[in-house]
Design an enzyme around this catalytic site. Sequence first.
Site, PDB file in Angstrom:
ATOM      1  N   TYR A 114       0.841  -1.198   0.000  1.00 17.64           N
ATOM      2  CA  TYR A 114       0.000   0.000   0.000  1.00 17.64           C
ATOM      3  C   TYR A 114       0.882   1.257   0.000  1.00 17.64           C
ATOM      4  O   TYR A 114       0.637   2.198  -0.753  1.00 17.64           O
ATOM      5  CB  TYR A 114      -0.930   0.002   1.225  1.00 17.64           C
ATOM      6  CG  TYR A 114      -1.947  -1.113   1.214  1.00 17.64           C
ATOM      7  CD1 TYR A 114      -3.149  -0.972   0.520  1.00 17.64           C
ATOM      8  CD2 TYR A 114      -1.719  -2.301   1.891  1.00 17.64           C
ATOM      9  CE1 TYR A 114      -4.097  -1.987   0.514  1.00 17.64           C
ATOM     10  CE2 TYR A 114      -2.655  -3.330   1.888  1.00 17.64           C
ATOM     11  CZ  TYR A 114      -3.841  -3.165   1.194  1.00 17.64           C
ATOM     12  OH  TYR A 114      -4.762  -4.181   1.182  1.00 17.64           O
ATOM     13  N   ASN A 137     -12.366   0.092  -5.691  1.00 18.79           N
ATOM     14  CA  ASN A 137     -12.046  -0.255  -7.076  1.00 18.79           C
ATOM     15  C   ASN A 137     -13.273  -0.823  -7.797  1.00 18.79           C
ATOM     16  O   ASN A 137     -13.764  -1.885  -7.441  1.00 18.79           O
ATOM     17  CB  ASN A 137     -10.912  -1.283  -7.086  1.00 18.79           C
ATOM     18  CG  ASN A 137     -10.493  -1.704  -8.476  1.00 18.79           C
ATOM     19  OD1 ASN A 137     -10.965  -1.178  -9.482  1.00 18.79           O
ATOM     20  ND2 ASN A 137      -9.591  -2.674  -8.539  1.00 18.79           N
ATOM     21  N   CYS A 145      -6.370  -5.056  -7.818  1.00 20.06           N
ATOM     22  CA  CYS A 145      -6.195  -4.673  -6.415  1.00 20.06           C
ATOM     23  C   CYS A 145      -5.819  -5.871  -5.543  1.00 20.06           C
ATOM     24  O   CYS A 145      -5.288  -5.689  -4.451  1.00 20.06           O
ATOM     25  CB  CYS A 145      -7.425  -3.949  -5.885  1.00 20.06           C
ATOM     26  SG  CYS A 145      -8.978  -4.810  -6.120  1.00 20.06           S
ATOM     27  N   HIS A 146      -6.051  -7.091  -6.032  1.00 20.93           N
ATOM     28  CA  HIS A 146      -5.631  -8.272  -5.278  1.00 20.93           C
ATOM     29  C   HIS A 146      -4.110  -8.355  -5.163  1.00 20.93           C
ATOM     30  O   HIS A 146      -3.598  -9.066  -4.309  1.00 20.93           O
ATOM     31  CB  HIS A 146      -6.199  -9.556  -5.906  1.00 20.93           C
ATOM     32  CG  HIS A 146      -5.766  -9.803  -7.311  1.00 20.93           C
ATOM     33  ND1 HIS A 146      -6.402  -9.201  -8.385  1.00 20.93           N
ATOM     34  CD2 HIS A 146      -4.768 -10.556  -7.836  1.00 20.93           C
ATOM     35  CE1 HIS A 146      -5.813  -9.598  -9.507  1.00 20.93           C
ATOM     36  NE2 HIS A 146      -4.810 -10.409  -9.199  1.00 20.93           N
ATOM     37  N   GLU A 172      -1.937 -16.597  -9.953  1.00 19.52           N
ATOM     38  CA  GLU A 172      -0.805 -15.870 -10.522  1.00 19.52           C
ATOM     39  C   GLU A 172       0.541 -16.383 -10.006  1.00 19.52           C
ATOM     40  O   GLU A 172       1.586 -15.836 -10.368  1.00 19.52           O
ATOM     41  CB  GLU A 172      -0.954 -14.372 -10.249  1.00 19.52           C
ATOM     42  CG  GLU A 172      -2.154 -13.780 -10.949  1.00 19.52           C
ATOM     43  CD  GLU A 172      -2.239 -12.266 -10.830  1.00 19.52           C
ATOM     44  OE1 GLU A 172      -1.257 -11.628 -10.419  1.00 19.52           O
ATOM     45  OE2 GLU A 172      -3.312 -11.722 -11.177  1.00 19.52           O
TER      46      GLU A 172
END
Length: 180
Positions: A114, A137, A145-146, A172
């Site tokens: 962040y 978002n 945003c993950h 991912e």
Amino acid sequence: MNNDGVVEWAVVDSDIGPLLLAATEAGLVTVVFHAGPAVRHRALDRLRTRLGAEPVESPGSARLAEPIRQLAAYFAGTLREFSLDLDWSLTSGFNRQVLRALATGVPYGAVAGYGDLADRVGQPGAAQAVGAAMGSNPLPVVVPCHRVVESDGGLGGFGGGLETKRQLLALEGVLPQPLF
């Protein structure tokens, strides 16, 4: 709204549950997690209010075809970077600035803190405000945003729920796949 005033939407299945996708002439305007009937109703009311248009269910929409195709490819593991037209009209100011920096600066398989995102937009010390931007978002998954985590390695929060965030990060390759 600076487009034709039409908002088309559809609900699609995904590995993380049903997603509501909505698009305007300008592009994909929202992705909503857990799009069961109650969530769908609230999301459509929000679109109606914020965009001043009556959302039209259009599962075969040309506007939605490419977002649906790219999301399916993402969940299949064959797409690492979205190349969609996005309608940013549901966000503004600092939140939009942070979300655009996230969309262009944190690639598939990577994470950012962040505070790192706050630094990237020239607002050091604004980590909490970045967290608020992530929570607002309108385009999760596509604007990833993950991929934003706490500096100590914690997952942080997530509008779609922490289990959804874990699943996306596992897809991912950032986290191990769950055992069950």
